[in-house]
Design an enzyme around this catalytic site. Structure first.
Site, PDB file in Angstrom:
ATOM      1  N   ALA A  35       3.108   6.799 -13.422  1.00 21.57           N
ATOM      2  CA  ALA A  35       4.818   6.060 -14.331  1.00 21.57           C
ATOM      3  C   ALA A  35       4.910   4.534 -13.375  1.00 21.57           C
ATOM      4  CB  ALA A  35       5.415   6.065 -15.080  1.00 21.57           C
ATOM      5  N   TYR A  73       4.604   9.751 -10.644  1.00 23.49           N
ATOM      6  CA  TYR A  73       3.028   8.702  -9.496  1.00 23.49           C
ATOM      7  C   TYR A  73       2.665   7.839 -10.911  1.00 23.49           C
ATOM      8  CZ  TYR A  73      -0.448   8.150  -6.665  1.00 23.49           C
ATOM      9  OH  TYR A  73      -1.656   7.041  -5.876  1.00 23.49           O
ATOM     10  N   SER A 126      -3.254   3.508  -8.402  1.00 25.91           N
ATOM     11  CA  SER A 126      -4.243   4.178  -8.215  1.00 25.91           C
ATOM     12  C   SER A 126      -4.869   4.786  -9.674  1.00 25.91           C
ATOM     13  CB  SER A 126      -3.519   5.435  -8.322  1.00 25.91           C
ATOM     14  OG  SER A 126      -3.742   6.690  -8.652  1.00 25.91           O
ATOM     15  N   LYS A 149       2.440   3.797 -10.797  1.00 24.42           N
ATOM     16  CA  LYS A 149       1.542   3.502 -10.628  1.00 24.42           C
ATOM     17  C   LYS A 149       0.707   1.913 -12.033  1.00 24.42           C
ATOM     18  CE  LYS A 149       0.484   4.527  -6.060  1.00 24.42           C
ATOM     19  NZ  LYS A 149       0.365   3.717  -5.658  1.00 24.42           N
ATOM     20  N   ASN A 206       0.734  -1.072  -0.335  1.00 21.35           N
ATOM     21  CA  ASN A 206      -0.312  -0.264   0.059  1.00 21.35           C
ATOM     22  C   ASN A 206       0.807   1.516   0.242  1.00 21.35           C
ATOM     23  OD1 ASN A 206      -2.497   1.820   0.764  1.00 21.35           O
ATOM     24  ND2 ASN A 206      -0.914   2.177   2.771  1.00 21.35           N
TER      25      ASN A 206
END
Length: 270
Positions: A156, A154, A141, A158, A89
Site C-alpha cells: 500500500a 509495504y 517497488s 509503495k 530510497n
C-alpha cells in the site's frame, strides 16, 4: 582567475547499504557531492571512511520520525545548498497477515516508505526550484503494481508513493523539477536477509525472471541516475519497472517444464 565550478549535490536516503549505497557510489562517480541519510550510524561510518568518503556528507536519521525530516532538509540546504537530485530510497517491509497487522506496523511502514519522503520533498523543493535540471527519484517497488501476500503495509505504501510521483510531476513540472519513480523487482539487498542463501528458493524464483538472474543494486542505481540526469530531461511522472522482465509475462515451459499441451497449443494456434 577563474573560479572552479561547484559540484552538484544529490541527497540519497537509505544510502548506507543496498540500492541506496549503489546509488551513492554512482552519483559520486558522476562528480556529485552526496548527502547520505540513513538510520545506521555504523553503515554511515563505513561509507565516510571508504574511498568515496571525502565526497559524502553523512546525516543519521530515521525516516519513521517524520517530524525531524523537513527541518533536517532545511539544515542541509543551509549548509550545502539545494540538491540537484533527491532520491527517496529508504524503505521497510513488515510482513504479517492482515489480521495480525498492528496500527504501529502501519504507522512505521507508511512513515518510512511514504510520509517521510513527502516530508523531505517539502523541505527540499523550495530550494530545488532554483536549480537547473532538478529531479526527484522515488524508489517504489514492483509491488506497487503486483502485490504479495502478507505485505499489505509495504504494498500500500509503495503504491501510494507511485501515485505521489505522478501528482508531483504535474505539480512541480512548471518549476522545472522532474519527478519519477523506479520500481525494482527482486534485488540482492539486505532487506531480504538470508533468503538468497536458500538455493531452492533462488532456483525456483529464477523461473519467474526472463533474464534468469536476481537483480543487483547497481542495476537499480543505473536507472536512478538516468532518471535524475539530463538524459531523462523530457521524462517525468513515470514509474520505470526494473525486474528482469518478471512482470512482462511468464515462460510457462521454464516455470512448469516441457508439457505436450504447451507444444500442441502452439501448433494449433499457428
Amino acid at each position: 582567475m577563474s573560479q572552479r565550478a561547484t559540484p552538484p549535490m544529490a541527497v540519497v536516503t537509505g544510502g548506507a547499504s543496498g540500492i541506496g549505497k549503489a546509488a551513492v557510489e554512482r552519483f559520486v562517480d558522476e562528480g556529485y557531492i552526496v548527502a547520505v541519510l540513513d538510520r545506521s550510524r555504523t553503515g554511515l561510518d563505513r561509507l565516510t571512511q571508504s574511498q568515496i568518503g571525502p565526497r559524502i556528507r553523512a546525516f543519521p536519521c530515521d525516516l519513521a520520525e517524520v517530524g525531524t525530516l523537513t527541518p533536517l532538509a532545511g539544515r542541509i540546504v543551509e549548509e550545502f545548498g539545494p540538491p540537484r537530485a533527491l532520491v527517496n530510497n529508504a524503505g521497510v517491509c513488515l510482513y504479517a497477515d492482515i489480521t495480525e497487522t498492528t496500527d504501529e506496523m502501519w504507522e512505521t511502514s507508511l512513515n518510512t516508505n511514504l510520509v517521510g519522503a513527502s516530508a523531505l520533498i517539502r523541505g527540499f523543493v523550495p530550494g530545488m526550484k532554483g536549480v537547473n535540471g532538478a529531479a526527484i527519484v522515488n524508489v517504489a517497488s514492483r509491488n506497487a503494481l503486483s502485490s504479495s501476500p502478507r505485505a499489505a503495509t509495504y504494498d500500500a505504501a509503495k503504491a501510494a508513493l507511485l501515485a505521489l510521483t505522478r501528482t508531483l510531476a504535474v505539480e512541480l513540472g512548471g518549476d522545472g523539477i522532474r519527478v519519477n519513480a523506479v520500481l525494482p523487482g527482486f534485488v540482492d539487498t539486505p532487506i531480504h536477509g538470508d533468503l538468497l542463501e536458500d538455493r531452492g528458493f533462488v532456483e525456483n524464483y529464477l523461473r519467474l525472471i526472463p533474464l534468469n538472474r536476481i537483480g543487483r543494486p547497481e542495476d537499480i542505481a543505473n536507472v536512478i541516475f538516468f532518471l535524475a540526469s539530463e538524459g531523462a530531461g523530457f521524462v517525468t511522472g513515470q514509474g520505470i519497472v526494473a525486474d528482469g522482465g518478471q512482470m512482462s509475462g511468464q515462460n510457462y515451459v521454464k516455470v512448469f517444464g516441457e508439457r505436450d499441451s504447451f507444444r500442441m497449443r502452439q501448433e494449433t494456434d499457428t
